[in-house]
Design a protein around this motif. Structure first.
Motif, PDB file in Angstrom:
ATOM      1  N   SER A   1       0.840  -1.193   0.000  1.00  0.00           N
ATOM      2  CA  SER A   1       0.000   0.000   0.000  1.00  0.00           C
ATOM      3  C   SER A   1       0.882   1.253   0.000  1.00  0.00           C
ATOM      4  O   SER A   1       1.844   1.347   0.747  1.00  0.00           O
ATOM      5  N   GLY A   2       0.560   2.173  -0.872  1.00  0.00           N
ATOM      6  CA  GLY A   2       1.301   3.418  -0.954  1.00  0.00           C
ATOM      7  C   GLY A   2       2.462   3.408  -1.919  1.00  0.00           C
ATOM      8  O   GLY A   2       3.041   4.453  -2.193  1.00  0.00           O
ATOM      9  N   LEU A   3       2.838   2.260  -2.445  1.00  0.00           N
ATOM     10  CA  LEU A   3       3.916   2.207  -3.433  1.00  0.00           C
ATOM     11  C   LEU A   3       3.333   2.414  -4.828  1.00  0.00           C
ATOM     12  O   LEU A   3       2.191   2.059  -5.097  1.00  0.00           O
ATOM     13  N   ALA A   4       4.141   2.976  -5.717  1.00  0.00           N
ATOM     14  CA  ALA A   4       3.690   3.248  -7.081  1.00  0.00           C
ATOM     15  C   ALA A   4       4.740   2.781  -8.078  1.00  0.00           C
ATOM     16  O   ALA A   4       5.916   2.616  -7.731  1.00  0.00           O
ATOM     17  N   ARG A   5       4.302   2.577  -9.292  1.00  0.00           N
ATOM     18  CA  ARG A   5       5.206   2.175 -10.370  1.00  0.00           C
ATOM     19  C   ARG A   5       6.329   3.205 -10.484  1.00  0.00           C
ATOM     20  O   ARG A   5       6.102   4.404 -10.460  1.00  0.00           O
ATOM     21  N   GLY A   6       7.556   2.718 -10.566  1.00  0.00           N
ATOM     22  CA  GLY A   6       8.717   3.596 -10.654  1.00  0.00           C
ATOM     23  C   GLY A   6       9.395   3.865  -9.333  1.00  0.00           C
ATOM     24  O   GLY A   6      10.522   4.368  -9.315  1.00  0.00           O
ATOM     25  N   ASP A   7       8.749   3.530  -8.213  1.00  0.00           N
ATOM     26  CA  ASP A   7       9.387   3.718  -6.909  1.00  0.00           C
ATOM     27  C   ASP A   7      10.637   2.849  -6.811  1.00  0.00           C
ATOM     28  O   ASP A   7      10.668   1.718  -7.293  1.00  0.00           O
TER      29      ASP A   7
ATOM     30  N   TYR B   1      13.295  -1.645  -8.576  1.00  0.00           N
ATOM     31  CA  TYR B   1      12.309  -0.675  -9.035  1.00  0.00           C
ATOM     32  C   TYR B   1      10.949  -1.331  -9.141  1.00  0.00           C
ATOM     33  O   TYR B   1      10.832  -2.452  -9.645  1.00  0.00           O
ATOM     34  N   CYS B   2       9.922  -0.630  -8.703  1.00  0.00           N
ATOM     35  CA  CYS B   2       8.558  -1.144  -8.809  1.00  0.00           C
ATOM     36  C   CYS B   2       8.124  -1.058 -10.266  1.00  0.00           C
ATOM     37  O   CYS B   2       8.137   0.020 -10.866  1.00  0.00           O
ATOM     38  N   ILE B   3       7.754  -2.194 -10.851  1.00  0.00           N
ATOM     39  CA  ILE B   3       7.334  -2.190 -12.252  1.00  0.00           C
ATOM     40  C   ILE B   3       5.843  -2.417 -12.418  1.00  0.00           C
ATOM     41  O   ILE B   3       5.312  -2.199 -13.500  1.00  0.00           O
ATOM     42  N   TRP B   4       5.154  -2.851 -11.355  1.00  0.00           N
ATOM     43  CA  TRP B   4       3.694  -2.951 -11.412  1.00  0.00           C
ATOM     44  C   TRP B   4       3.121  -2.970 -10.002  1.00  0.00           C
ATOM     45  O   TRP B   4       3.807  -3.334  -9.053  1.00  0.00           O
TER      46      TRP B   4
ATOM     47  N   ARG C   1      -0.870  -3.806  -8.033  1.00  0.00           N
ATOM     48  CA  ARG C   1      -2.261  -4.225  -8.150  1.00  0.00           C
ATOM     49  C   ARG C   1      -2.769  -4.559  -6.756  1.00  0.00           C
ATOM     50  O   ARG C   1      -2.178  -5.384  -6.064  1.00  0.00           O
ATOM     51  N   ASP C   2      -3.865  -3.920  -6.364  1.00  0.00           N
ATOM     52  CA  ASP C   2      -4.402  -4.073  -5.012  1.00  0.00           C
ATOM     53  C   ASP C   2      -3.281  -3.799  -4.007  1.00  0.00           C
ATOM     54  O   ASP C   2      -2.695  -2.742  -4.047  1.00  0.00           O
ATOM     55  N   ASP C   3      -2.976  -4.748  -3.140  1.00  0.00           N
ATOM     56  CA  ASP C   3      -1.901  -4.559  -2.156  1.00  0.00           C
ATOM     57  C   ASP C   3      -0.594  -5.225  -2.579  1.00  0.00           C
ATOM     58  O   ASP C   3       0.334  -5.327  -1.779  1.00  0.00           O
ATOM     59  N   ARG C   4      -0.518  -5.692  -3.815  1.00  0.00           N
ATOM     60  CA  ARG C   4       0.696  -6.359  -4.287  1.00  0.00           C
ATOM     61  C   ARG C   4       1.488  -5.438  -5.205  1.00  0.00           C
ATOM     62  O   ARG C   4       0.938  -4.542  -5.827  1.00  0.00           O
ATOM     63  N   ALA C   5       2.792  -5.696  -5.281  1.00  0.00           N
ATOM     64  CA  ALA C   5       3.655  -4.943  -6.187  1.00  0.00           C
ATOM     65  C   ALA C   5       4.798  -5.844  -6.639  1.00  0.00           C
ATOM     66  O   ALA C   5       5.289  -6.670  -5.872  1.00  0.00           O
ATOM     67  N   GLY C   6       5.202  -5.679  -7.886  1.00  0.00           N
ATOM     68  CA  GLY C   6       6.326  -6.423  -8.440  1.00  0.00           C
ATOM     69  C   GLY C   6       7.517  -5.503  -8.634  1.00  0.00           C
ATOM     70  O   GLY C   6       7.371  -4.374  -9.122  1.00  0.00           O
TER      71      GLY C   6
END
Length: 112
Positions: free
Chosen positions: A52-58, A73-76, A78-83
C-alpha cells in the motif's frame, strides 16, 4: 527532463519464482524505511503482498541473505501487491544459497 526510474520492462514472467515468506525493511528515497513482506522471488525481481502506498517507478533498497544490499524498481502494482525488478540479475551461484536460506522447506523449492 524526466525524473524517476527509467525501467526496461521486459517479459520476465517465465523466470522461475520461488515462494518465500520473508519480511524486509526497504529503504525508500522519499518515505524512509518501509516494512515489506516478500512472497516470491526470482533472479530478476520479487513480489510483495503489502505494498500500500507504493507506485510504479518507486525505487527501494533491500538486504537479502548472500546478496547484501540490492536496489529494485517497482514495475507494477495491483491491489496490495507490487512487483519489483532488481537493478541487476542475481548470479546463480549467489541465488541458490539465498533461496536455501529464504525457503528452508525443500519441498517448496523448485527442482534444479
Amino acid at each position: 527532463m524526466s525524473v524517476g526510474a527509467q525501467l526496461s520492462v521486459t517479459d520476465l514472467r517465465r523466470a522461475a519464482r520461488h515462494p518465500v515468506d520473508y519480511p524486509v525493511i526497504a529503504e525508500h528515497h522519499e518515505r524512509g524505511d518501509l516494512k515489506l513482506h516478500i512472497s516470491n522471488i526470482s533472479a530478476h525481481g520479487f513480489m510483495v503482498d503489502d505494498a500500500s502506498g507504493l507506485a510504479r517507478g518507486d525505487r527501494v533498497i533491500i538486504r537479502l541473505p548472500h546478496i547484501g544490499r540490492i536496489e529494485a524498481y517497482c514495475i507494477w502494482t495491483r491491489d496490495d501487491r507490487a512487483g519489483f525488478q532488481f537493478e541487476r540479475i542475481i548470479r546463480v551461484d549467489d541465488f541458490v544459497p539465498m533461496i536455501d536460506e529464504l525457503q528452508p522447506n525443500p519441498r517448496l523449492r523448485r527442482r534444479r
